[in-house]
Motif scaffolding. Sequence first.
Motif, PDB file in Angstrom:
ATOM      1  N   ARG A  57     -22.007  -6.893 -17.262  1.00 35.67           N
ATOM      2  CA  ARG A  57     -22.992  -6.535 -16.356  1.00 35.67           C
ATOM      3  C   ARG A  57     -23.649  -5.230 -16.777  1.00 35.67           C
ATOM      4  NH1 ARG A  57     -22.259 -10.722 -13.072  1.00 35.67           N
ATOM      5  NH2 ARG A  57     -24.256 -12.219 -12.940  1.00 35.67           N
ATOM      6  N   SER A  58     -24.521  -4.022 -17.488  1.00 35.40           N
ATOM      7  CA  SER A  58     -24.657  -2.819 -17.162  1.00 35.40           C
ATOM      8  C   SER A  58     -26.146  -2.898 -17.474  1.00 35.40           C
ATOM      9  CB  SER A  58     -23.726  -2.951 -19.121  1.00 35.40           C
ATOM     10  OG  SER A  58     -24.610  -3.141 -19.981  1.00 35.40           O
ATOM     11  N   GLY A 192     -12.399  -6.185  -9.338  1.00 36.86           N
ATOM     12  CA  GLY A 192     -12.495  -6.548 -10.805  1.00 36.86           C
ATOM     13  C   GLY A 192     -13.719  -8.056 -10.413  1.00 36.86           C
ATOM     14  N   ARG A 193     -12.720  -8.917  -9.559  1.00 29.48           N
ATOM     15  CA  ARG A 193     -13.464 -10.327 -10.140  1.00 29.48           C
ATOM     16  C   ARG A 193     -15.295  -9.764  -9.362  1.00 29.48           C
ATOM     17  NH1 ARG A 193      -8.261 -10.443  -9.404  1.00 29.48           N
ATOM     18  NH2 ARG A 193      -7.701 -11.719  -7.605  1.00 29.48           N
ATOM     19  N   VAL A 194     -14.991  -9.246  -7.977  1.00 25.51           N
ATOM     20  CA  VAL A 194     -16.364  -8.855  -7.624  1.00 25.51           C
ATOM     21  C   VAL A 194     -17.242  -8.382  -9.022  1.00 25.51           C
ATOM     22  CG1 VAL A 194     -17.748  -7.669  -6.161  1.00 25.51           C
ATOM     23  CG2 VAL A 194     -16.286  -8.828  -4.680  1.00 25.51           C
ATOM     24  N   MET A 201     -20.881  -5.120  -4.752  1.00 24.18           N
ATOM     25  CA  MET A 201     -19.959  -3.916  -4.466  1.00 24.18           C
ATOM     26  C   MET A 201     -20.232  -2.939  -3.274  1.00 24.18           C
ATOM     27  SD  MET A 201     -17.905  -3.226  -7.090  1.00 24.18           S
ATOM     28  CE  MET A 201     -16.815  -1.634  -6.844  1.00 24.18           C
ATOM     29  N   ASN A 202     -21.487  -2.522  -2.639  1.00 26.42           N
ATOM     30  CA  ASN A 202     -21.328  -2.131  -1.559  1.00 26.42           C
ATOM     31  C   ASN A 202     -21.578  -2.962   0.065  1.00 26.42           C
ATOM     32  OD1 ASN A 202     -22.816  -0.268  -2.931  1.00 26.42           O
ATOM     33  ND2 ASN A 202     -25.303  -0.724  -2.164  1.00 26.42           N
ATOM     34  N   ASP A 264     -22.960  -4.485 -10.862  1.00 25.60           N
ATOM     35  CA  ASP A 264     -22.183  -4.759 -10.508  1.00 25.60           C
ATOM     36  C   ASP A 264     -23.810  -6.132 -10.576  1.00 25.60           C
ATOM     37  OD1 ASP A 264     -24.311  -4.551  -8.254  1.00 25.60           O
ATOM     38  OD2 ASP A 264     -22.731  -4.121  -6.871  1.00 25.60           O
ATOM     39  N   GLY A 265     -23.553  -7.303  -9.762  1.00 25.02           N
ATOM     40  CA  GLY A 265     -24.714  -8.505  -9.901  1.00 25.02           C
ATOM     41  C   GLY A 265     -25.814  -7.554  -9.607  1.00 25.02           C
ATOM     42  N   GLU A 266     -25.858  -6.813  -8.567  1.00 22.01           N
ATOM     43  CA  GLU A 266     -27.391  -6.275  -8.035  1.00 22.01           C
ATOM     44  C   GLU A 266     -27.767  -5.212  -8.930  1.00 22.01           C
ATOM     45  OE1 GLU A 266     -26.125  -5.602  -3.795  1.00 22.01           O
ATOM     46  OE2 GLU A 266     -26.362  -7.952  -2.780  1.00 22.01           O
TER      47      GLU A 266
END
Length: 386
Positions: A57-58, A192-194, A201-202, A264-266
């Motif tokens: 994601r970016s 990295g897997r997170v 990440m938080n 990250d995903g958020e």
Amino acid sequence: MRRFLRWTLRILAVLVIVVAGLAIWKRQEIARLWAVNHLFDADRITANFSDMPALFRSRVLDRGAGPVAPLPEGAQITLPAGAQDWIDRRWVTGLVVLHDGKRVFEDYYRDTKPDDERISWSVAKSFLSATFGILHDNGTIPDLDAQVTQYAPALKGSAYDGASIRDVLTMSSGVAFNEDYLDYNSDINRMGRVLALGGSMNDFAASLKMRAANPGARMHYVSIDTHVLGMVIAGATGADPAVAMDDLIIKPLGLEASPVMLTDGEGTSFVLGGLNLRTRDYARFGQMFLQDGQWQGHQIVPADWVAASTSLQAPGGAGYGFQWWVPTDTAQHGGDYFAHGIYGQYIYINPAHNAVIAVNSADRGFKGDGVDAENLAMLRRIAEAL
């Protein structure tokens, strides 16, 4: 018996459908996890490092509407003896050398190109430090000795509870964290897997409970410290840390292309290592620091922050400033300092020789004995030959 077989087959059919549905629903996460597990394969690493947004994601940062800041071409140099062997051995992919603000050497290797946006890895830490310095100077984050939990209350009860901003800037938080990229179960690889699976990440930072030392007692390089700095910036500004980086650093630099930041995903930016830039744009950032934070007639980063962040700040005389590496023998080598990312990324700055060297690499042998010393020695030889 036939009834049992029929029910068994029905249950298996349902399970197959469920698994197939989950696979479709999670296909992006599965693909990203696969990418993480194969990111550094010998036959993929060079191409992967030029195409990280396709794997994670970016978000695209805004370079702004201004013109590209010139990097005029100067008299071309010949690299010192042994440099080509070093380039080959260390899997260098891009090398830009500036002298007096002019490009005196530029080349790309292993089928990479000038317009490739290469992954920064931990070079991004120095960009975040520059952002932090501006926010400190303008009063947004006035006290470096404030507790990180003042701005990031989610860290209360974690290993970061009791650590100051200064502790984290100097990689002296004391948090227990395994940074071994070659250990599948290390904290850095769990992180990295997170990132790959769309986690937070938080939340990962807040989940760290163990300390290896008291805050401020000693330097222990852990990348998650930089994410915590990002959490502090977010708490102080009310926005993702990349927003401040974009407004305060990226737009004023006049980069050739809009950078890309992994998230990250958020949607939280991976500020500890997720920046992607062209090699010449890494050099522009380094030249701005060489000029004490001045660029294109403007003071971008306060000069006193440039001086402080690129001088020895870590406890015990360790070779670290505020998210910049500072050799302990820097006084013998022109007051040099550098940003450094895993697998051989560098922005090396030597004020005495008015030199900036930007390096991108895909060096799978980065953990070998003496590799860091070899790289620094070559960068110094190039700068001191100018």
